[in-house]
Design a protein around this motif. Structure first.
Motif, short mmCIF file in Angstrom:
data_model
loop_
_atom_site.label_atom_id
_atom_site.label_comp_id
_atom_site.label_asym_id
_atom_site.label_seq_id
_atom_site.Cartn_x
_atom_site.Cartn_y
_atom_site.Cartn_z
N PHE A 1 24.52 28.16 6.35
CA PHE A 1 25.68 28.32 7.22
C PHE A 1 26.63 27.13 7.06
N PHE A 2 26.60 26.17 7.96
CA PHE A 2 27.60 25.10 7.99
C PHE A 2 27.39 23.98 6.98
N ASN A 3 26.18 23.77 6.50
CA ASN A 3 25.87 22.65 5.60
C ASN A 3 26.50 21.37 6.17
N THR A 4 25.95 20.94 7.30
CA THR A 4 26.55 19.83 8.05
C THR A 4 26.54 18.51 7.29
N PRO B 1 30.76 17.88 7.45
CA PRO B 1 30.43 17.45 8.81
C PRO B 1 31.43 17.88 9.88
N GLU B 2 32.61 18.36 9.48
CA GLU B 2 33.62 18.75 10.48
C GLU B 2 34.23 20.09 10.13
N MET B 3 34.61 20.79 11.18
CA MET B 3 35.50 21.95 11.03
C MET B 3 36.79 21.57 11.75
N THR B 4 37.92 22.07 11.26
CA THR B 4 39.21 21.67 11.82
C THR B 4 40.12 22.87 12.02
N PHE B 5 41.08 22.69 12.91
CA PHE B 5 42.14 23.67 13.13
C PHE B 5 43.44 22.89 13.30
N VAL B 6 44.46 23.29 12.55
CA VAL B 6 45.79 22.68 12.65
C VAL B 6 46.78 23.81 12.91
N SER B 7 47.48 23.73 14.03
CA SER B 7 48.38 24.83 14.40
C SER B 7 49.62 24.85 13.54
N LYS B 8 50.15 26.06 13.40
CA LYS B 8 51.43 26.28 12.72
C LYS B 8 52.48 26.73 13.72
N SER B 9 52.05 27.50 14.74
CA SER B 9 52.99 27.96 15.76
C SER B 9 52.23 28.32 17.03
N PHE B 10 52.94 28.19 18.15
CA PHE B 10 52.40 28.58 19.45
C PHE B 10 53.56 29.04 20.30
N ASP B 11 53.51 30.31 20.74
CA ASP B 11 54.60 30.85 21.55
C ASP B 11 54.17 31.12 23.00
N GLY B 12 52.99 30.66 23.36
CA GLY B 12 52.46 30.91 24.70
C GLY B 12 51.54 32.11 24.75
N ASP B 13 51.67 33.03 23.77
CA ASP B 13 50.81 34.21 23.69
C ASP B 13 49.93 34.22 22.44
N THR C 1 39.66 25.40 9.04
CA THR C 1 38.86 24.99 7.90
C THR C 1 37.40 24.88 8.33
N ILE C 2 36.56 25.65 7.65
CA ILE C 2 35.11 25.59 7.82
C ILE C 2 34.54 25.47 6.41
N ARG C 3 33.62 24.53 6.25
CA ARG C 3 33.06 24.21 4.92
C ARG C 3 34.23 23.82 4.02
N ASP C 4 34.38 24.50 2.89
CA ASP C 4 35.43 24.17 1.93
C ASP C 4 36.52 25.24 1.88
N VAL C 5 36.64 26.01 2.96
CA VAL C 5 37.60 27.12 3.00
C VAL C 5 38.57 26.91 4.16
N THR C 6 39.86 27.06 3.85
CA THR C 6 40.91 27.02 4.87
C THR C 6 41.61 28.36 4.88
N LYS C 7 41.69 28.97 6.06
CA LYS C 7 42.38 30.26 6.21
C LYS C 7 43.22 30.23 7.47
N GLU C 8 44.34 30.94 7.40
CA GLU C 8 45.18 31.08 8.58
C GLU C 8 44.54 32.10 9.52
N ILE C 9 44.48 31.75 10.80
CA ILE C 9 43.98 32.67 11.81
C ILE C 9 45.00 32.76 12.95
N PHE D 1 34.56 32.23 5.36
CA PHE D 1 34.45 30.78 5.37
C PHE D 1 33.15 30.30 4.70
N ASN D 2 32.61 31.12 3.81
CA ASN D 2 31.38 30.81 3.06
C ASN D 2 30.16 30.61 3.95
N LEU D 3 30.15 31.27 5.10
CA LEU D 3 28.96 31.33 5.94
C LEU D 3 28.30 32.68 5.63
N THR D 4 27.68 32.76 4.46
CA THR D 4 27.35 34.06 3.87
C THR D 4 25.91 34.50 4.02
#
Length: 172
Positions: free
Chosen positions: A75-78, A82-94, A101-109, A141-144
Motif C-alpha cells: 500500500f503506502f510504502n511508508t 513518508p508523506e502524502m500531500t494535497f495542494v489546492s488549485k481552486s476553491f469556490d466554497g462548494d 500525491t500518494i506514493r509517486d503519483v500525483t493526480k487532480e481530484i 495512486f499505486n495502492l494496487t
C-alpha cells in the motif's frame, strides 16, 4: 487586499477515509500526524489556497496488523514515501480542486466542500471550519494490492471515500 494566513487546529480536525472490506462492511481509518495551511484574501475563503500533508506512517485503523500491512509496499510504502500531500488549485466554497500525491503519483481530484464560516472562540482567536468529502480510486495512486475471497468477493474495494474536517486558526 492583504493575504491572511491560517494554520490548522489539529485538535479540532481529522483526516479520515472509509473503504469497503469484503464488500460487506466498511473500515474507517485516519492519519494521526498531519498539517495544513490556508492562505486567503479575507475571511470568506473564496479562492483560498490550501496545502496539506500527512505522515503515511501515522495511519490508524484501530488494528495493528492491518496498519502494518497498509504501511508496507503493498500500500503506502511508508519508508520510501513518508508523506502524502494535497495542494489546492481552486476553491469556490462548494468544490475544492487540487493535486493529491500518494506514493509517486500525483493526480487532480475534486472534493465536495462546505465552508462552515468564521467564528471567534472564547480565547479571542478567529477560527474557520471546512468540511470536504470525495472519492478516489486507490489503484490510481499505486495502492494496487488485491485479494479475492474463496467466494469471489474483493477483500479491499478500489474506491476509497475521503472525509476531511478542518478547523483553522487565523494568524495574528
Amino acid at each position: 487586499m492583504k493575504n491572511t494566513n491560517w494554520t490548522l487546529d489539529t485538535v479540532h480536525s481529522e483526516i479520515s477515509f472509509k473503504v469497503k472490506h469484503m464488500m460487506i462492511s466498511t473500515v474507517t481509518g485516519h492519519f494521526e500526524d498531519f498539517q495544513a495551511t490556508a492562505k486567503t484574501e479575507g475571511d470568506d475563503f473564496k479562492n483560498a489556497d490550501f496545502n496539506f500533508s500527512a505522515k503515511t506512517e501515522s495511519i490508524n485503523t484501530k488494528n495493528k496488523d492491518r496498519d502494518a500491512h497498509l504501511r508496507s509496499d503493498d500500500f503506502f510504502n511508508t519508508e520510501q514515501f513518508p508523506e502524502m500531500t494535497f495542494v489546492s488549485k481552486s476553491f469556490d466554497g462548494d468544490k475544492l480542486v487540487g493535486d493529491l500525491t500518494i506514493r509517486d503519483v500525483t493526480k487532480e481530484i475534486t472534493l465536495d466542500a462546505d465552508f462552515n464560516g468564521v467564528a471567534v472562540d472564547p480565547y479571542g482567536q478567529t477560527k474557520a471550519g471546512i468540511e470536504a468529502k470525495g472519492e478516489i480510486n486507490r489503484k490510481d495512486f499505486n495502492l494496487t494490492w488485491g485479494a479475492v475471497t474463496e467466494a469471489g468477493s474483493v477483500v479491499v474495494s478500489d474506491k476509497v471515500r475521503l472525509v476531511i474536517d478542518l478547523q483553522f486558526t487565523k494568524e495574528a
